[in-house]
Motif scaffolding. Structure first.
Motif, short mmCIF file in Angstrom:
data_model
loop_
_atom_site.label_atom_id
_atom_site.label_comp_id
_atom_site.label_asym_id
_atom_site.label_seq_id
_atom_site.Cartn_x
_atom_site.Cartn_y
_atom_site.Cartn_z
N VAL A 152 -2.78 1.61 -8.00
CA VAL A 152 -1.72 1.02 -8.82
C VAL A 152 -2.17 -0.39 -9.16
CG1 VAL A 152 0.68 0.25 -8.92
CG2 VAL A 152 0.10 2.39 -7.74
N ILE A 153 -2.28 -0.68 -10.45
CA ILE A 153 -2.69 -2.01 -10.91
C ILE A 153 -1.44 -2.77 -11.36
CG2 ILE A 153 -4.15 -3.32 -12.48
CD1 ILE A 153 -5.70 -1.55 -10.57
N PHE A 154 -1.29 -4.00 -10.89
CA PHE A 154 -0.13 -4.82 -11.24
C PHE A 154 -0.47 -5.74 -12.41
CE2 PHE A 154 0.41 -3.54 -6.89
CZ PHE A 154 1.77 -3.26 -6.78
N LYS A 155 0.47 -5.90 -13.32
CA LYS A 155 0.29 -6.82 -14.43
C LYS A 155 0.40 -8.24 -13.90
CE LYS A 155 2.22 -8.10 -18.97
NZ LYS A 155 0.92 -8.06 -19.67
N LYS A 156 -0.48 -9.12 -14.35
CA LYS A 156 -0.48 -10.49 -13.83
C LYS A 156 0.82 -11.20 -14.18
CE LYS A 156 -3.00 -12.25 -17.83
NZ LYS A 156 -4.29 -12.82 -18.28
N SER A 157 1.22 -12.10 -13.30
CA SER A 157 2.47 -12.83 -13.48
C SER A 157 2.37 -14.17 -12.78
CB SER A 157 3.65 -12.03 -12.90
OG SER A 157 3.49 -11.88 -11.50
N ILE A 158 3.34 -15.03 -13.02
CA ILE A 158 3.38 -16.32 -12.36
C ILE A 158 4.08 -16.18 -11.02
CG2 ILE A 158 4.40 -18.63 -12.43
CD1 ILE A 158 2.00 -18.41 -14.15
N GLY A 159 3.47 -16.68 -9.99
CA GLY A 159 4.05 -16.63 -8.65
C GLY A 159 3.06 -17.22 -7.66
N GLU A 160 3.54 -17.57 -6.49
CA GLU A 160 2.63 -18.14 -5.50
C GLU A 160 1.53 -17.17 -5.13
OE1 GLU A 160 4.94 -19.57 -2.16
OE2 GLU A 160 4.76 -21.59 -2.95
N ILE A 161 1.89 -15.90 -4.99
CA ILE A 161 0.91 -14.85 -4.71
C ILE A 161 1.03 -13.77 -5.77
CG2 ILE A 161 0.19 -13.07 -3.08
CD1 ILE A 161 1.15 -14.78 -0.82
N GLN A 162 -0.11 -13.35 -6.30
CA GLN A 162 -0.15 -12.34 -7.35
C GLN A 162 -0.69 -11.02 -6.80
OE1 GLN A 162 0.30 -12.08 -11.04
NE2 GLN A 162 0.05 -10.00 -10.24
N PRO A 163 0.13 -9.97 -6.73
CA PRO A 163 -0.43 -8.66 -6.38
C PRO A 163 -1.39 -8.19 -7.47
CG PRO A 163 1.97 -8.68 -6.15
CD PRO A 163 1.60 -9.93 -6.89
N ILE A 164 -2.55 -7.70 -7.06
CA ILE A 164 -3.53 -7.20 -8.02
C ILE A 164 -3.54 -5.68 -8.04
CG2 ILE A 164 -5.97 -7.14 -8.66
CD1 ILE A 164 -6.33 -9.85 -7.37
N CYS A 165 -3.70 -5.07 -6.87
CA CYS A 165 -3.78 -3.60 -6.86
C CYS A 165 -3.45 -3.05 -5.48
CB CYS A 165 -5.17 -3.13 -7.29
SG CYS A 165 -6.51 -3.73 -6.24
N TRP A 166 -2.94 -1.84 -5.50
CA TRP A 166 -2.76 -1.00 -4.31
C TRP A 166 -3.75 0.14 -4.44
CZ3 TRP A 166 -1.82 4.20 -3.95
CH2 TRP A 166 -1.40 4.71 -2.72
N VAL A 167 -4.47 0.47 -3.37
CA VAL A 167 -5.54 1.47 -3.46
C VAL A 167 -5.47 2.43 -2.29
CG1 VAL A 167 -8.03 1.84 -3.61
CG2 VAL A 167 -7.04 -0.26 -4.55
N LYS A 168 -5.60 3.70 -2.59
CA LYS A 168 -5.75 4.73 -1.57
C LYS A 168 -7.08 5.44 -1.80
CE LYS A 168 -3.71 8.81 0.63
NZ LYS A 168 -2.56 9.74 0.69
N ALA A 169 -7.94 5.42 -0.79
CA ALA A 169 -9.24 6.09 -0.88
C ALA A 169 -9.10 7.56 -0.50
CB ALA A 169 -10.25 5.41 0.04
N HIS A 170 -9.76 8.41 -1.26
CA HIS A 170 -9.83 9.83 -0.92
C HIS A 170 -11.06 10.03 -0.04
CE1 HIS A 170 -7.58 10.60 -4.97
NE2 HIS A 170 -6.77 10.22 -4.00
#
Length: 306
Positions: free
Chosen positions: A233-251
């Protein structure tokens, strides 16, 4: 109503819904809007920086200058500009070969002591690298917490420069390790952060539906990408102290020993990079997380006054 008769407040409201490319195009092709942008310079600066994911500050360059820097560096080769300097997950047997600095090396594996929600902090450190011959115990702060002070101190240098994160390389150990990392998240921030409650909101986030739901709570747009070796899951960039970039699950069963890439699809500016190791695939009875490589690949952009 004629376009030219709209009030100043009407234009400001309209501009809130424009993308960065729209602002750039209007400022170049339309004399009216170019003059309007000049008269409302602070508002346009804040709006453009928010679209870039950069917090407004008097020390930040004009948005057009940052765009020009991005354009001029578009052919610059991506590289690793970060070093891991903090972990609250401990390390296996206090051996350097299993310590967190292996996360950005071609060989080795970081083996945690804890089994879930391990946070590793990285720092923009293009000129300083750890001495991997040193014992990890030199950097032990408390039980399971380690901090490389010399890397952290380097963060105050070159404040006008900033990595633009474009891709993330991930490699999990496929053999010889008992608990290969299965689920992780990546974040970034421009400044040093003390409050990690946003990251804690994603603790034990085991499914992409959980990640999307948490993103919606934070009013973040998301998109799902996937491949044979992973889903993300890729997160759209936004203004904030911390920016989530991606959530990843490896197969795990389909992963290659060469690792895989996560394409962010956007620019994420950050002098700090964070990896939340959420959980591992426990192949045996051990309770830890093993992860060979999580490296942000970036190029350096000038965003402030030297």
């Amino acid at each position: 109503m004629n376009f030219i008769n709209l009030k100043n407040s009407n234009f400001l409201e309209i501009i809130k819904y424009l993308e960065l490319a729209d602002l750039a195009s209007l400022s170049i092709t339309c004399k009216f809007f170019n003059n309007f942008f000049i008269k409302n310079e602070d508002f346009i600066q804040k709006q453009a920086l928010s679209l870039l994911g950069i917090e407004y500050s008097p020390s930040v360059l004009p948005w057009k200058s940052i765009l020009l820097n991005l354009y001029n560096s578009s052919d610059t080769k991506l590289q690793n500009l970060f070093q891991p300097y903090f972990t609250n997950g401990g390390t296996y047997r206090y051996m350097g070969y299993y310590f967190m600095w292996r996360l950005v090396q071609d060989e080795g594996t970081y083996c945690t002591h804890l089994q879930e929600n391990v946070l590793v902090k990285y720092i923009f450190s293009p000129n300083i690298k750890p001495n991997m011959d040193e014992e990890p115990t030199k950097y032990k702060i408390s039980e399971d917490v380690f901090n490389l002070h010399n890397l952290e101190e380097s963060a105050n240098e070159n404040q006008h420069l900033c990595p633009e994160i474009r891709r993330i390389f991930i490699k999990i150990p496929l053999g010889g390790f008992t608990c290969p990392c299965e689920i992780l998240m990546c974040f970034s921030s421009l400044k040093k952060i003390e409050n990690f409650s946003l990251i804690q909101n994603f603790h034990s986030c085991k499914t992409k539906e959980d990640a999307i739901r948490n993103g919606e709570i934070l009013k973040l747009s998301t998109k799902i990408i996937g491949g044979n070796e992973h889903e993300a899951v890729i997160f759209k960039k936004s203004i904030g102290e911390i920016q989530p970039i991606c959530w990843v699950k490896a197969h795990f069963e389909k992963c290659s020993s060469n690792g895989f890439w996560i394409e962010t699809g956007d620019s994420f500016f950050g002098r700090y990079f964070y990896v939340l190791l959420i959980s591992a695939r426990a192949l045996y009875s051990d309770n830890n997380i093993d992860i060979s490589n999580v490296t942000p690949w970036s190029r350096v952009i000038e965003i402030g006054n030297a």
